[in-house]
Design a protein around this motif. Structure first.
Motif, mmCIF file in Angstrom:
data_model
loop_
_atom_site.group_PDB
_atom_site.id
_atom_site.type_symbol
_atom_site.label_atom_id
_atom_site.label_comp_id
_atom_site.label_asym_id
_atom_site.label_seq_id
_atom_site.Cartn_x
_atom_site.Cartn_y
_atom_site.Cartn_z
ATOM 1 N N PRO A 61 -5.104 9.271 10.794
ATOM 2 C CA PRO A 61 -5.280 8.062 11.524
ATOM 3 C C PRO A 61 -6.584 7.508 11.338
ATOM 4 C CG PRO A 61 -4.938 9.751 13.154
ATOM 5 C CD PRO A 61 -5.099 10.377 11.739
ATOM 6 N N LEU A 62 -6.643 6.057 11.512
ATOM 7 C CA LEU A 62 -7.850 5.199 11.443
ATOM 8 C C LEU A 62 -9.035 5.565 12.744
ATOM 9 C CD1 LEU A 62 -9.625 3.036 10.004
ATOM 10 C CD2 LEU A 62 -8.343 1.441 11.448
ATOM 11 N N TRP A 63 -8.313 6.040 13.686
ATOM 12 C CA TRP A 63 -9.217 6.263 14.740
ATOM 13 C C TRP A 63 -9.866 7.328 14.563
ATOM 14 C CZ3 TRP A 63 -8.792 10.798 17.483
ATOM 15 C CH2 TRP A 63 -7.564 11.189 17.332
ATOM 16 N N MET A 64 -9.407 8.398 14.207
ATOM 17 C CA MET A 64 -10.052 9.597 13.661
ATOM 18 C C MET A 64 -11.476 9.569 12.664
ATOM 19 S SD MET A 64 -8.593 13.325 12.564
ATOM 20 C CE MET A 64 -7.368 13.175 13.518
ATOM 21 N N GLY A 65 -11.192 8.731 11.691
ATOM 22 C CA GLY A 65 -12.275 8.276 10.948
ATOM 23 C C GLY A 65 -13.520 7.365 11.729
ATOM 24 N N LEU A 66 -12.872 6.587 12.485
ATOM 25 C CA LEU A 66 -14.020 5.785 13.423
ATOM 26 C C LEU A 66 -14.754 6.566 14.594
ATOM 27 C CD1 LEU A 66 -11.661 2.560 13.885
ATOM 28 C CD2 LEU A 66 -13.894 2.826 12.344
ATOM 29 N N ALA A 67 -13.846 7.661 14.858
ATOM 30 C CA ALA A 67 -14.308 8.543 16.189
ATOM 31 C C ALA A 67 -15.727 9.386 15.345
ATOM 32 C CB ALA A 67 -13.445 9.400 16.782
ATOM 33 N N MET A 68 -15.211 9.922 14.180
ATOM 34 C CA MET A 68 -16.303 10.772 13.548
ATOM 35 C C MET A 68 -17.530 9.832 13.114
ATOM 36 S SD MET A 68 -14.219 13.363 10.991
ATOM 37 C CE MET A 68 -13.102 12.171 10.201
ATOM 38 N N MET A 69 -17.302 8.639 12.640
ATOM 39 C CA MET A 69 -18.487 7.733 12.511
ATOM 40 C C MET A 69 -19.197 7.529 13.729
ATOM 41 S SD MET A 69 -16.611 4.775 10.018
ATOM 42 C CE MET A 69 -18.105 3.823 10.297
ATOM 43 N N ALA A 70 -18.427 7.352 14.957
ATOM 44 C CA ALA A 70 -19.194 7.223 16.174
ATOM 45 C C ALA A 70 -19.984 8.296 16.715
ATOM 46 C CB ALA A 70 -18.150 6.668 17.163
ATOM 47 N N LEU A 71 -19.490 9.716 16.287
ATOM 48 C CA LEU A 71 -19.926 10.775 16.796
ATOM 49 C C LEU A 71 -21.539 10.963 16.110
ATOM 50 C CD1 LEU A 71 -17.111 13.251 17.176
ATOM 51 C CD2 LEU A 71 -18.776 12.596 18.876
ATOM 52 N N LEU A 72 -21.722 10.363 14.798
ATOM 53 C CA LEU A 72 -23.003 10.280 14.166
ATOM 54 C C LEU A 72 -23.805 9.331 14.455
ATOM 55 C CD1 LEU A 72 -21.512 11.804 10.710
ATOM 56 C CD2 LEU A 72 -22.779 13.174 12.581
ATOM 57 N N TYR A 73 -23.217 8.042 14.504
ATOM 58 C CA TYR A 73 -23.915 6.922 14.626
ATOM 59 C C TYR A 73 -24.573 6.691 16.003
ATOM 60 C CZ TYR A 73 -25.194 2.444 13.025
ATOM 61 O OH TYR A 73 -25.852 1.082 12.791
ATOM 62 N N LEU A 74 -23.763 6.982 17.129
ATOM 63 C CA LEU A 74 -24.121 6.806 18.542
ATOM 64 C C LEU A 74 -25.604 7.517 18.891
ATOM 65 C CD1 LEU A 74 -20.904 6.287 20.459
ATOM 66 C CD2 LEU A 74 -22.567 4.549 19.755
ATOM 67 N N PRO A 75 -25.469 9.021 18.228
ATOM 68 C CA PRO A 75 -26.714 9.392 18.669
ATOM 69 C C PRO A 75 -28.026 8.900 17.922
ATOM 70 C CG PRO A 75 -24.972 11.057 18.252
ATOM 71 C CD PRO A 75 -24.470 9.819 17.907
ATOM 72 N N LEU A 76 -27.762 8.629 16.724
ATOM 73 C CA LEU A 76 -28.581 8.105 15.480
ATOM 74 C C LEU A 76 -29.329 6.837 16.295
ATOM 75 C CD1 LEU A 76 -30.180 7.793 12.799
ATOM 76 C CD2 LEU A 76 -28.313 6.460 12.091
ATOM 77 N N ILE A 77 -28.425 6.004 16.799
ATOM 78 C CA ILE A 77 -28.948 4.850 17.485
ATOM 79 C C ILE A 77 -29.960 5.213 18.763
ATOM 80 C CG2 ILE A 77 -28.421 2.901 19.028
ATOM 81 C CD1 ILE A 77 -25.760 2.549 17.545
ATOM 82 N N TYR A 78 -29.557 6.268 19.358
ATOM 83 C CA TYR A 78 -30.133 6.828 20.722
ATOM 84 C C TYR A 78 -31.589 7.267 20.119
ATOM 85 C CZ TYR A 78 -31.627 9.746 24.523
ATOM 86 O OH TYR A 78 -32.305 10.174 25.387
ATOM 87 N N PHE A 79 -31.748 8.129 19.289
ATOM 88 C CA PHE A 79 -32.913 8.726 18.845
ATOM 89 C C PHE A 79 -33.771 7.821 18.150
ATOM 90 C CE2 PHE A 79 -30.507 12.698 19.242
ATOM 91 C CZ PHE A 79 -31.400 13.323 20.404
ATOM 92 N N THR A 80 -33.278 6.751 17.437
ATOM 93 C CA THR A 80 -33.841 5.730 16.833
ATOM 94 C C THR A 80 -34.765 5.035 17.795
ATOM 95 O OG1 THR A 80 -32.227 5.659 14.823
ATOM 96 C CG2 THR A 80 -34.033 3.672 15.132
ATOM 97 N N VAL A 81 -34.002 4.487 18.682
ATOM 98 C CA VAL A 81 -34.794 3.854 19.936
ATOM 99 C C VAL A 81 -35.921 4.645 20.512
ATOM 100 C CG1 VAL A 81 -34.334 2.517 21.836
ATOM 101 C CG2 VAL A 81 -32.676 2.094 20.093
ATOM 102 N N ALA A 82 -35.183 5.836 20.821
ATOM 103 C CA ALA A 82 -36.264 6.843 21.703
ATOM 104 C C ALA A 82 -37.459 7.192 20.801
ATOM 105 C CB ALA A 82 -35.658 8.107 21.827
ATOM 106 N N LEU A 83 -37.286 7.460 19.479
ATOM 107 C CA LEU A 83 -38.652 7.409 18.656
ATOM 108 C C LEU A 83 -39.445 6.338 18.304
ATOM 109 C CD1 LEU A 83 -37.200 10.657 16.900
ATOM 110 C CD2 LEU A 83 -38.937 10.547 18.729
ATOM 111 N N LEU A 84 -39.118 5.053 18.526
ATOM 112 C CA LEU A 84 -39.625 3.808 18.205
ATOM 113 C C LEU A 84 -41.213 4.024 18.283
ATOM 114 C CD1 LEU A 84 -39.986 0.946 17.122
ATOM 115 C CD2 LEU A 84 -39.452 0.327 19.541
ATOM 116 N N TYR A 85 -41.772 4.220 19.626
ATOM 117 C CA TYR A 85 -42.994 4.279 19.742
ATOM 118 C C TYR A 85 -43.784 5.505 19.074
ATOM 119 C CZ TYR A 85 -47.161 5.211 22.568
ATOM 120 O OH TYR A 85 -48.570 5.045 22.886
ATOM 121 N N VAL A 86 -43.420 6.691 18.974
ATOM 122 C CA VAL A 86 -43.740 7.594 18.045
ATOM 123 C C VAL A 86 -43.875 7.373 16.431
ATOM 124 C CG1 VAL A 86 -43.509 9.996 17.384
ATOM 125 C CG2 VAL A 86 -42.959 9.474 19.576
#
Length: 124
Positions: A61-86
């Motif tokens: 199902p489409l939701w499964m592909g979207l969920a896998m994308m989100a599982l990778l993309y959301l932490p990427l957003i978090y760490f990208t913002v967190a490491l901006l200053y560094v």
């Protein structure tokens, strides 16, 4: 007039290479000037989207592909913002610029707030 990098120099810069000293003002503007945070986020978050869309090709199902994308993309957003200053400090040091420029805006804002506080409470 500030020297600007060529297309190939800019690609190298985005991939982590150091630009010549003649372009240090351009680097400073890129890292701490107006829109620096937006450029940083776009450089890290947009190029990965086409790779993540490959999950939509998996059977199921489409939701499964979207969920896998989100599982990778959301932490990427978090760490990208967190490491901006560094990241900013690292790039400033790498280009021979003062790493204190990375938080100059925050220090300036804190100084204005301190002065306003002292004026309100009779210390200025």
């Amino acid at each position: 007039m500030t020297a600007k990098p060529s297309f190939t120099q800019r690609i190298g810069y985005i991939c982590g290479r150091t630009l010549p000293d003649s372009m240090s003002e351009w680097v400073r503007q890129d890292l701490v000037g107006p829109g620096a945070t937006r450029r940083y986020l776009l450089r890290f978050l947009v190029p990965i989207i086409p790779v993540l869309t490959l999950f939509l090709l998996l059977p199921g199902p489409l939701w499964m592909g979207l969920a896998m994308m989100a599982l990778l993309y959301l932490p990427l957003i978090y760490f990208t913002v967190a490491l901006l200053y560094v990241y900013r400090r690292h790039r400033l040091i790498k280009h021979g610029l003062d790493p204190a420029l990375a938080d100059a805006a925050a220090r300036s804002r804190a100084e204005r707030e301190r002065l306003a506080y002292e004026r309100r409470h009779g210390r200025g």
